[in-house]
Design a protein around this motif. Structure first.
Motif, PDB file in Angstrom:
ATOM      1  N   LEU A 103       0.777  -1.228   0.036  1.00  0.00           N
ATOM      2  CA  LEU A 103       0.099  -0.203  -0.079  1.00  0.00           C
ATOM      3  C   LEU A 103       0.779   1.237   0.052  1.00  0.00           C
ATOM      4  N   LEU A 104       2.217   1.187   0.715  1.00  0.00           N
ATOM      5  CA  LEU A 104       2.791   2.412   0.739  1.00  0.00           C
ATOM      6  C   LEU A 104       3.814   2.690  -0.444  1.00  0.00           C
ATOM      7  N   ALA A 105       4.362   1.501  -1.155  1.00  0.00           N
ATOM      8  CA  ALA A 105       5.162   1.672  -2.030  1.00  0.00           C
ATOM      9  C   ALA A 105       4.500   2.658  -3.335  1.00  0.00           C
ATOM     10  N   PRO A 106       3.343   2.313  -3.702  1.00  0.00           N
ATOM     11  CA  PRO A 106       2.879   3.122  -4.924  1.00  0.00           C
ATOM     12  C   PRO A 106       2.592   4.501  -4.310  1.00  0.00           C
ATOM     13  N   ILE A 107       2.272   4.686  -3.107  1.00  0.00           N
ATOM     14  CA  ILE A 107       2.375   6.184  -2.675  1.00  0.00           C
ATOM     15  C   ILE A 107       3.407   6.801  -2.925  1.00  0.00           C
ATOM     16  N   CYS A 151       4.191   7.705  -6.329  1.00  0.00           N
ATOM     17  CA  CYS A 151       3.565   8.892  -6.823  1.00  0.00           C
ATOM     18  C   CYS A 151       3.797  10.253  -6.214  1.00  0.00           C
ATOM     19  N   LEU A 152       4.477  10.320  -5.013  1.00  0.00           N
ATOM     20  CA  LEU A 152       4.870  11.273  -4.332  1.00  0.00           C
ATOM     21  C   LEU A 152       6.240  11.722  -5.043  1.00  0.00           C
ATOM     22  N   GLY A 153       6.613  11.575  -6.175  1.00  0.00           N
ATOM     23  CA  GLY A 153       7.918  11.999  -6.784  1.00  0.00           C
ATOM     24  C   GLY A 153       8.982  10.963  -6.620  1.00  0.00           C
ATOM     25  N   GLY A 154       8.666   9.939  -6.094  1.00  0.00           N
ATOM     26  CA  GLY A 154       9.795   8.850  -5.602  1.00  0.00           C
ATOM     27  C   GLY A 154      10.508   9.115  -4.291  1.00  0.00           C
ATOM     28  N   ILE A 155       9.772  10.158  -3.640  1.00  0.00           N
ATOM     29  CA  ILE A 155      10.499  10.349  -2.462  1.00  0.00           C
ATOM     30  C   ILE A 155      10.654   9.302  -1.412  1.00  0.00           C
ATOM     31  N   GLY A 156      10.032   8.254  -1.398  1.00  0.00           N
ATOM     32  CA  GLY A 156       9.961   7.170  -0.584  1.00  0.00           C
ATOM     33  C   GLY A 156      11.242   6.144  -1.083  1.00  0.00           C
ATOM     34  N   TYR A 157      11.307   6.234  -2.322  1.00  0.00           N
ATOM     35  CA  TYR A 157      12.578   5.514  -2.917  1.00  0.00           C
ATOM     36  C   TYR A 157      13.841   6.323  -2.834  1.00  0.00           C
ATOM     37  N   PHE A 158      13.797   7.344  -3.142  1.00  0.00           N
ATOM     38  CA  PHE A 158      15.107   8.200  -3.015  1.00  0.00           C
ATOM     39  C   PHE A 158      15.611   8.393  -1.698  1.00  0.00           C
ATOM     40  N   HIS A 208       9.128   2.975   2.679  1.00  0.00           N
ATOM     41  CA  HIS A 208       8.292   1.779   2.915  1.00  0.00           C
ATOM     42  C   HIS A 208       8.846   0.576   3.566  1.00  0.00           C
ATOM     43  N   ASP A 209      10.183   0.433   3.358  1.00  0.00           N
ATOM     44  CA  ASP A 209      10.980  -0.422   4.272  1.00  0.00           C
ATOM     45  C   ASP A 209      11.064  -0.357   5.615  1.00  0.00           C
ATOM     46  N   ILE A 210      11.098   1.056   6.074  1.00  0.00           N
ATOM     47  CA  ILE A 210      11.247   1.360   7.452  1.00  0.00           C
ATOM     48  C   ILE A 210       9.859   1.236   7.929  1.00  0.00           C
TER      49      ILE A 210
END
Length: 154
Positions: free
Chosen positions: A113-117, A120-127, A139-141
Motif C-alpha cells: 500500500l505504501l510503495a505506490p504512494i 507517486c509522491l515524486g519517488g521520495i520514498g524510494y530516493f 516503505h521498508d522503514i
C-alpha cells in the motif's frame, strides 16, 4: 544471512530495486487486465450491457478489489515464494523482516500500500534509500522490512 557463509547479505541498491519494479510492472499490468476483464464480464452478466455511449467501469469497489488482488499477489510471492517476485529473482533481491526472516502478511500489505504512494509522491520514498545508511526506502522503514542482495550463484 547468506546460505554459504555466516556474513549478512548486503542491502539492495536502489537501481536494482527500480529495475525489478519495471520487470514486475509488466506482470502486474497483465494481472490487472485479467482482473478487470473478469470484473467487467461479471458486471455485464449481472447488469446487462452498458447503454450506447456509456463506458464500462469497475467502480470504486472494483478498484479496491484490484488493489487487494495485486497486493495479495505480491504478498504471496514474498511469503510463499522465498521472499521474491519474478523481478526480484531476476535481480537476485530478497525481502525479509528486520530479523532476516519471512515478512508477515501485515508487513507485506503495508509495503504494497505504501510503495505506490511513495512512488507517486515524486519517488521520495524510494530516493530516501540514497541517504539512509542501510539503503532502506520509507516503505521498508514503515513496514519493518529490508530488501537484500543475494550473492551470485556459482
Amino acid at each position: 544471512m547468506s546460505e554459504t557463509t555466516s556474513e549478512p547479505l548486503p542491502p539492495a541498491v536502489l537501481w536494482k530495486r527500480l529495475l525489478a519494479i519495471v520487470y514486475d510492472s509488466l506482470i502486474y499490468m497483465a494481472l490487472a487486465m485479467a482482473y478487470t476483464a473478469l470484473v467487467l464480464f461479471i458486471q455485464v452478466q449481472i447488469s446487462g450491457e452498458p447503454a450506447p455511449g456509456e463506458r464500462a467501469s469497475m467502480g470504486t469497489l472494483g478498484f479496491i478489489g484490484l488493489v487487494f488482488f495485486l497486493s495479495s499477489f505480491c504478498s504471496f510471492c514474498w511469503r510463499a515464494k522465498g521472499g521474491q517476485t519474478l523481478g526480484m529473482k531476476a535481480w537476485r533481491l530478497i525481502l525479509v523482516n528486520e530479523e532476516g526472516k519471512k515478512p508477515s502478511w501485515g508487513q507485506c500489505y503495508i509495503r504494497c500500500l505504501l510503495a505506490p504512494i511513495m512512488f507517486c509522491l515524486g519517488g521520495i520514498g524510494y530516493f530516501y534509500a540514497l541517504i539512509d545508511k542501510e539503503s532502506r526506502t520509507l516503505h521498508d522503514i514503515f513496514s519493518k522490512t529490508r530488501m537484500l542482495q543475494l550473492p551470485k550463484s556459482k
